[in-house]
Scaffold this motif. Structure first.
Motif, PDB file in Angstrom:
ATOM      1  N   GLY A   1      16.721   6.281  32.611  1.00  0.00           N
ATOM      2  CA  GLY A   1      15.690   6.029  33.605  1.00  0.00           C
ATOM      3  C   GLY A   1      16.222   5.217  34.778  1.00  0.00           C
ATOM      4  O   GLY A   1      17.241   4.541  34.686  1.00  0.00           O
TER       5      GLY A   1
ATOM      6  N   THR B   1      -2.308   9.163  31.718  1.00  0.00           N
ATOM      7  CA  THR B   1      -1.606   9.240  30.439  1.00  0.00           C
ATOM      8  C   THR B   1      -2.552   9.747  29.367  1.00  0.00           C
ATOM      9  O   THR B   1      -3.771   9.641  29.475  1.00  0.00           O
TER      10      THR B   1
ATOM     11  N   LEU C   1       4.307   4.364  29.184  1.00  0.00           N
ATOM     12  CA  LEU C   1       5.270   5.303  29.760  1.00  0.00           C
ATOM     13  C   LEU C   1       6.405   5.601  28.783  1.00  0.00           C
ATOM     14  O   LEU C   1       6.891   6.740  28.707  1.00  0.00           O
ATOM     15  N   ARG C   2       6.835   4.589  28.032  1.00  0.00           N
ATOM     16  CA  ARG C   2       7.906   4.823  27.047  1.00  0.00           C
ATOM     17  C   ARG C   2       7.451   5.797  25.970  1.00  0.00           C
ATOM     18  O   ARG C   2       8.217   6.658  25.523  1.00  0.00           O
TER      19      ARG C   2
ATOM     20  N   ALA D   1       7.633   9.231  27.525  1.00  0.00           N
ATOM     21  CA  ALA D   1       9.012   9.666  27.764  1.00  0.00           C
ATOM     22  C   ALA D   1       9.745  10.013  26.481  1.00  0.00           C
ATOM     23  O   ALA D   1      10.853  10.560  26.523  1.00  0.00           O
TER      24      ALA D   1
ATOM     25  N   VAL E   1       9.542  11.493  32.441  1.00  0.00           N
ATOM     26  CA  VAL E   1       8.322  11.095  33.156  1.00  0.00           C
ATOM     27  C   VAL E   1       8.706  10.666  34.575  1.00  0.00           C
ATOM     28  O   VAL E   1       9.655   9.888  34.762  1.00  0.00           O
TER      29      VAL E   1
ATOM     30  N   LEU F   1      13.926   0.164  32.529  1.00  0.00           N
ATOM     31  CA  LEU F   1      13.965   1.611  32.702  1.00  0.00           C
ATOM     32  C   LEU F   1      15.197   2.264  32.089  1.00  0.00           C
ATOM     33  O   LEU F   1      15.171   3.451  31.742  1.00  0.00           O
TER      34      LEU F   1
ATOM     35  N   THR G   1      14.846   4.345  28.976  1.00  0.00           N
ATOM     36  CA  THR G   1      13.718   5.284  28.930  1.00  0.00           C
ATOM     37  C   THR G   1      14.052   6.518  29.762  1.00  0.00           C
ATOM     38  O   THR G   1      15.008   6.530  30.544  1.00  0.00           O
TER      39      THR G   1
ATOM     40  N   VAL H   1      12.275   7.556  32.256  1.00  0.00           N
ATOM     41  CA  VAL H   1      11.276   7.404  33.313  1.00  0.00           C
ATOM     42  C   VAL H   1      11.968   7.236  34.667  1.00  0.00           C
ATOM     43  O   VAL H   1      12.894   6.430  34.807  1.00  0.00           O
TER      44      VAL H   1
END
Length: 766
Positions: free
Chosen positions: A29, A84, A110-111, A114, A119, A144, A147, A149
């Protein structure tokens, strides 16, 4: 997805973001700060990235921060979480009242997303992000790497964000992706791209330099110019046009800029050509160094070029966006600053006029500073000799509207009336009573005294001018007014002036750029005295003395004088053209008593060319009664009589010729070249079956004819006086004139003449 035109020359930033998207798909990410001035295409790049990510199977979450929601905690994060799976709004900490207790909420959501696929998170206008959301973004940015993302934050390059957001944008994991305005090559590609453009490649390349200079390469401005270009069809101009769409684009760019930048743009538009860095800083009330970042931001947007707004189209758009209250305030501020820094009166006055106009449109009033009215009056005095009469009138009208305790410079209204006369002499009519008061109050050596007299003469107030001139002494101004009055209405100031006297006055008038009414009257005086060559020479001189940008009234007077000159020399076609132009420039009401000058020339020219319908049409133009007591009226009667005679209406024509005879007799003047009523009257009598000798009393005035006929009937002087309500001495004076004109010695001789010609036609002649 954005159009092709939106993404011109955006390949490198988009390619960089797509590379970061690939890394996110591999579990690495990252974040990117997409920065650019308003209108440079940040939103278009975000839309293109989102479309690419969705096609690649990534989850795309987007938010747009707004200034209105800047005070709403977790507003941006709430937008992201609502997209989400199972997301219902802001983090739980925000819902239960705890502001930023759990900034990890966004990161955790978000994690989890992903874990299945990459994402992409985009935040547009990130500079408006609320502080709690900014802390959540900062927390996310630091984590990040582990991840899938990709976080893309789009905003202004020179904004001053809150501390958490500033930390995000400066974070080592946040890759800067700047957007700039287009180069000339980029503009050419934009113009030729489909569907944004409307040109072939060759045309786009040819027009690109002008369009680049016009817009600074800003895509939003280019879209506006292109829309205006299309609206100009079917014949589209080669040069760009600042139409409605362009002006809307300018306002949109400023709406997306920082408040300080917008204030600077408004100040630049109001100050216009007078702007300097020092003056701009003083206007804004900040140090000079504080203005520099705003100027740099405007230049980066494409609205500024070399320290000024790029062109008048940009300035007009900014000024149009102001409310009436804001416009009044800014122009009043500009007037104050310029006055304090010693600017020229016309410059300061222009802002006073604009401020007052905006204030009036807003329905408001405000007291003016004590220096405002004197500055406006001084500005008008600067404008008049420069041929800017309309602008001078604006200055003086504003001075009259402003509240100044009633203390205005003497003669200001006369100066206002003179300025208004230049554009529309009819507008002076409402000032005539005040002009009469000024004529009585001003000193004869004051130039405004002569101006008031000229304007009153133009509108037929001859009695007032005669009274004022009688007690005005023997100064230059008084002689000028008396000379003009003696020509216009000879009976009021003795005989008409001799040509030499006229030329002496003309010489002084030309050197002082005198009011056109006086110049015209004196030129016509030379013409009707038979001095055609002199008049032509002086017409050329007075025309050369007029400033550039001559006003409508001056053009009309010059055209009328030239028409008289051509008709007097037999150039009837040229005379008709100049007379038509004179009458087109001013309405009949605007001409006042002087309307007889172009009308007489036009009617004489039409009659000579046998255009009798045209002459009849011209004679239907309304004229004031006061004109028939002036020399202009005398020539109008002669011209009208000439037309009537040519049209076969000899008896009506004879009445006009005898009316001319009566005017000349009342003025104590003889018939001469240019004022010859006898020759056409003789022709009219012959048409009626008579001869000039059959009308022995035709040379007498109306009053003299009445006395002569009663005396021929045997009435005594006392009886005649009683019947006519005059004194016996008046009767005796009339009889003396009658005997001399008719070359008779007694009442018996009068009776013989009366027997030759019946009294009826003679009585009806006048």
């Amino acid at each position: 997805m954005g159009t092709v035109g939106d993404l011109i020359r955006r390949e490198d930033p988009l390619r960089l973001l797509e590379g970061l998207l690939t890394d996110a798909g591999q579990g690495r990410g990252s974040a990117a700060a997409l920065t650019g001035s308003p209108g440079t295409g940040k939103s278009a790049v975000l839309r293109a990235l989102s479309a690419t990510a969705a096609e690649a199977g990534a989850t795309v979450l987007g938010a747009c921060a707004t200034e209105a929601e800047r005070g709403l905690p977790y507003g941006v994060v709430g937008q992201l979480l609502s997209g989400t799976a199972g997301g219902t709004g802001p983090p739980s900490g925000a819902r239960d009242g705890r502001d930023a207790d759990r900034p990890e909420t966004l990161y955790e959501a978000l994690r989890a997303l992903a874990a299945h696929r990459p994402v992409v998170v985009t935040v547009d206008d990130v500079h408006h992000t609320d502080e709690p959301s900014a802390r959540c973004l900062l927390y996310l940015c630091g984590r990040l790497a582990a991840t899938g993302v990709l976080l893309v934050l789009a905003g202004r390059p020179s904004s001053t964000p809150s501390l958490p957001l500033a930390e995000v944008l400066r974070h080592p994991r946040c890759v800067p992706v700047p957007l700039r305005t287009l180069s000339e090559d980029g503009v050419a590609e934009f113009l030729g791209a489909r569907p944004a453009g409307a040109m072939d490649a060759a045309t786009a390349r040819r027009l690109a330099p002008d369009w680049h200079r016009f817009t600074g390469g800003n895509p939003r401005l280019l879209h506006g110019v292109l829309a205006d270009h299309r609206d100009c069809g079917p014949v589209r101009p080669a040069r760009p046009v600042a139409g409605t769409a362009f002006r809307r684009a300018v306002v949109g760019c400023l709406r997306g800029a920082e408040p300080a930048v917008t204030r600077t743009a408004k100040a630049l538009a109001v100050l216009a050509d007078q702007v300097t860095l020092t003056l701009l800083a003083r206007f804004l009330g900040v140090p000079e160094r504080a203005v520099v970042p705003s100027l740099a931001a405007l230049e980066a947007t494409g609205l500024l070029d070399v320290g000024r707004l790029r062109h008048q189209g940009v300035s007009a758009a900014v000024l149009e966006s102001l409310t009436a209250e804001e416009s009044a305030r800014l122009h009043a501020r500009a007037a104050r600053v310029l006055y304090d820094t010693g600017a020229e009166p016309p410059v300061v006055a222009g802002h006073l006029v604009a401020a007052q106009a905006a204030r009036t449109a807003d329905g408001g009033t405000a007291d003016a500073p004590s220096w405002a009215v004197p500055v406006l009056a001084e500005a008008a005095r600067h404008a008049m000799p420069a041929g800017q009469a309309r602008r001078a009138a604006e200055f003086l009208r504003t001075a009259h509207r402003l509240h100044d305790g009633g203390q205005r410079p003497d003669g200001m209204l006369t100066t206002l009336a003179r300025a208004e006369w230049e554009s529309d002499p009819a507008s002076v009519i409402r000032h005539l009573p005040a002009l009469e008061r000024d004529l009585a109050a001003l000193r004869p050596d004051d130039g405004r005294w002569a101006e008031a007299a000229a304007l009153l003469l133009w509108h037929g107030r001859h009695d007032t001018v005669a009274r004022g001139a009688a007690g005005a002494g023997d100064g230059t101004r008084a002689r000028e007014v008396r000379t003009a009055l003696a020509h216009l209405c000879p009976g009021r100031q003795g005989q008409a002036p001799a040509p030499d006297a006229v030329e002496r006055v003309l010489e002084s008038l030309v050197h002082t750029l005198a009011p056109p009414p006086s110049v015209a009257a004196l030129l016509v005086a030379l013409l009707y005295a038979g001095e055609t060559d002199r008049a032509a020479r002086w017409r050329e001189l007075t025309g050369a003395a007029e400033p550039a940008g001559t006003t409508p009234a001056r053009q009309a007077v010059a055209a009328a004088t030239t028409a008289v000159l051509h008709v007097r020399t037999g150039s009837y076609d040229a005379g008709a053209g100049h007379a038509a132009r004179a009458l087109a420039l001013l309405s009949p009401a605007a001409w006042g008593v002087a309307v007889g000058m172009p009308l007489a020339a036009a009617v004489r020219a039409a009659t000579a060319r046998q255009a009798h319908d045209e002459a009849a049409r011209l004679l239907r133009v309304p004229v004031p009664d006061a004109m028939f007591r002036t020399r202009a009226g005398l020539h109008y009667l002669l011209a009208r009589g000439g037309h009537l005679l040519a049209a076969g209406r000899a008896r009506t024509a004879l009445a006009d010729f005898h009316a001319c005879r009566d005017l000349l007799a009342d003025w104590g003047e003889r018939s001469r070249d240019g004022l010859d009523w006898r020759t056409p009257a003789d022709r009219a009598l012959r048409r009626l079956g008579d001869t000039p000798d059959d009308d022995p009393v035709a040379v007498l005035t109306r009053a003299e004819r009445r006395v002569a006929l009663l005396a021929a009937a045997g009435c005594t002087n006392r009886a005649i006086a009683a019947q006519l309500y005059v004194t016996p001495s008046t009767v005796e004076q009339h009889l003396t004139h009658v005997y001399r004109k008719l070359r008779v010695r007694s009442r018996g001789d009068l009776a013989k003449l009366a027997a030759v010609r019946a009294a009826g036609p003679a009585d009806g002649a006048g």
